[in-house]
Design a protein around this motif. Structure first.
Motif, mmCIF file in Angstrom:
data_model
loop_
_atom_site.group_PDB
_atom_site.id
_atom_site.type_symbol
_atom_site.label_atom_id
_atom_site.label_comp_id
_atom_site.label_asym_id
_atom_site.label_seq_id
_atom_site.Cartn_x
_atom_site.Cartn_y
_atom_site.Cartn_z
ATOM 1 N N MET A 211 -30.656 3.420 -6.840
ATOM 2 C CA MET A 211 -30.242 4.720 -7.378
ATOM 3 C C MET A 211 -28.731 4.927 -7.366
ATOM 4 O O MET A 211 -28.216 5.688 -8.164
ATOM 5 N N ASN A 212 -27.997 4.280 -6.489
ATOM 6 C CA ASN A 212 -26.556 4.504 -6.395
ATOM 7 C C ASN A 212 -25.741 3.252 -6.689
ATOM 8 O O ASN A 212 -24.591 3.160 -6.271
ATOM 9 N N VAL A 213 -26.304 2.312 -7.398
ATOM 10 C CA VAL A 213 -25.574 1.075 -7.701
ATOM 11 C C VAL A 213 -24.800 1.218 -9.007
ATOM 12 O O VAL A 213 -25.054 2.103 -9.813
ATOM 13 N N VAL A 214 -23.848 0.335 -9.196
ATOM 14 C CA VAL A 214 -23.086 0.266 -10.435
ATOM 15 C C VAL A 214 -23.796 -0.710 -11.364
ATOM 16 O O VAL A 214 -24.198 -1.797 -10.946
ATOM 17 N N TYR A 215 -23.971 -0.313 -12.622
ATOM 18 C CA TYR A 215 -24.568 -1.189 -13.622
ATOM 19 C C TYR A 215 -23.469 -1.652 -14.581
ATOM 20 O O TYR A 215 -22.693 -0.840 -15.081
ATOM 21 N N LEU A 216 -23.422 -2.928 -14.818
ATOM 22 C CA LEU A 216 -22.499 -3.501 -15.792
ATOM 23 C C LEU A 216 -23.346 -4.223 -16.830
ATOM 24 O O LEU A 216 -24.150 -5.087 -16.483
ATOM 25 N N VAL A 217 -23.200 -3.829 -18.085
ATOM 26 C CA VAL A 217 -23.963 -4.447 -19.170
ATOM 27 C C VAL A 217 -23.000 -5.300 -19.977
ATOM 28 O O VAL A 217 -22.009 -4.803 -20.498
ATOM 29 N N ARG A 218 -23.296 -6.571 -20.078
ATOM 30 C CA ARG A 218 -22.446 -7.514 -20.819
ATOM 31 C C ARG A 218 -23.228 -8.009 -22.018
ATOM 32 O O ARG A 218 -24.210 -8.735 -21.879
ATOM 33 N N THR B 114 -13.876 -14.154 -0.433
ATOM 34 C CA THR B 114 -12.427 -14.005 -0.541
ATOM 35 C C THR B 114 -11.935 -13.427 0.781
ATOM 36 O O THR B 114 -12.724 -13.151 1.687
ATOM 37 N N ILE B 115 -10.654 -13.208 0.891
ATOM 38 C CA ILE B 115 -10.082 -12.708 2.139
ATOM 39 C C ILE B 115 -10.690 -11.368 2.549
ATOM 40 O O ILE B 115 -11.030 -11.158 3.699
ATOM 41 N N SER B 116 -10.850 -10.453 1.596
ATOM 42 C CA SER B 116 -11.323 -9.119 1.954
ATOM 43 C C SER B 116 -12.710 -8.775 1.425
ATOM 44 O O SER B 116 -13.191 -7.679 1.613
ATOM 45 N N LEU B 117 -13.356 -9.723 0.778
ATOM 46 C CA LEU B 117 -14.624 -9.416 0.141
ATOM 47 C C LEU B 117 -15.580 -10.593 0.259
ATOM 48 O O LEU B 117 -15.186 -11.742 0.133
ATOM 49 N N ASN B 118 -16.831 -10.293 0.504
ATOM 50 C CA ASN B 118 -17.863 -11.306 0.608
ATOM 51 C C ASN B 118 -18.985 -10.915 -0.350
ATOM 52 O O ASN B 118 -19.627 -9.893 -0.161
ATOM 53 N N ASN B 119 -19.205 -11.695 -1.403
ATOM 54 C CA ASN B 119 -20.208 -11.381 -2.417
ATOM 55 C C ASN B 119 -21.305 -12.429 -2.442
ATOM 56 O O ASN B 119 -21.024 -13.610 -2.391
ATOM 57 N N PHE B 120 -22.512 -11.951 -2.561
ATOM 58 C CA PHE B 120 -23.653 -12.839 -2.758
ATOM 59 C C PHE B 120 -24.239 -12.496 -4.113
ATOM 60 O O PHE B 120 -24.629 -11.359 -4.355
ATOM 61 N N LEU B 121 -24.254 -13.443 -5.009
ATOM 62 C CA LEU B 121 -24.749 -13.223 -6.365
ATOM 63 C C LEU B 121 -26.075 -13.937 -6.555
ATOM 64 O O LEU B 121 -26.254 -15.059 -6.106
ATOM 65 N N VAL C 168 -25.442 -4.258 -10.354
ATOM 66 C CA VAL C 168 -26.352 -5.045 -11.181
ATOM 67 C C VAL C 168 -25.614 -5.387 -12.472
ATOM 68 O O VAL C 168 -25.067 -4.494 -13.129
ATOM 69 N N ILE C 169 -25.581 -6.651 -12.821
ATOM 70 C CA ILE C 169 -24.946 -7.094 -14.058
ATOM 71 C C ILE C 169 -26.034 -7.600 -14.993
ATOM 72 O O ILE C 169 -26.776 -8.507 -14.655
ATOM 73 N N TRP C 170 -26.130 -6.976 -16.141
ATOM 74 C CA TRP C 170 -27.097 -7.371 -17.158
ATOM 75 C C TRP C 170 -26.339 -8.146 -18.227
ATOM 76 O O TRP C 170 -25.375 -7.629 -18.786
#
Length: 92
Positions: A70-77, A11-18, A41-43
């Motif tokens: 240790m300092n990442v955000v975890y998202l559980v779906r 995107t204009i302000s963000l570059n994500n690699f999934l 991390v998305i579970w």
């Protein structure tokens, strides 16, 4: 690697690699090779598969012990295609 898929979202302000590394038991030991530079991390788990929820908890704790996570955000779906089930997203 067999069992993974990659996507790049720019995107204009963000570059994500999934990377979808899969959750099969035989693939899990290979996850650590993808931890460097990870910020989230998305579970994604089937909410109707109650037997896998303890496995999810164990794997999250194990991953969190890795120095690169240790300092990442975890998202559980928790989601399902079954009509009588629920969808839930938790930020851990």
């Amino acid at each position: 690697m067999v069992g993974t898929s990659c996507s790049c979202i720019i995107t204009i302000s963000l570059n994500n690699f999934l990377r979808d590394v899969g959750g099969h038991e035989k693939i899990r030991p290979l996850w650590q090779h993808y931890f460097m530079y990870t910020v989230a991390v998305i579970w994604v788990v089937d909410s109707t598969d109650k037997e896998r929820l303890p496995v999810l908890a164990k794997e999250i704790l194990k991953a969190n012990d890795h120095s690169d996570l240790m300092n990442v955000v975890y998202l559980v779906r928790l989601c399902s295609l079954h009509p009588n089930s629920f969808d839930l997203t938790l930020r851990v």
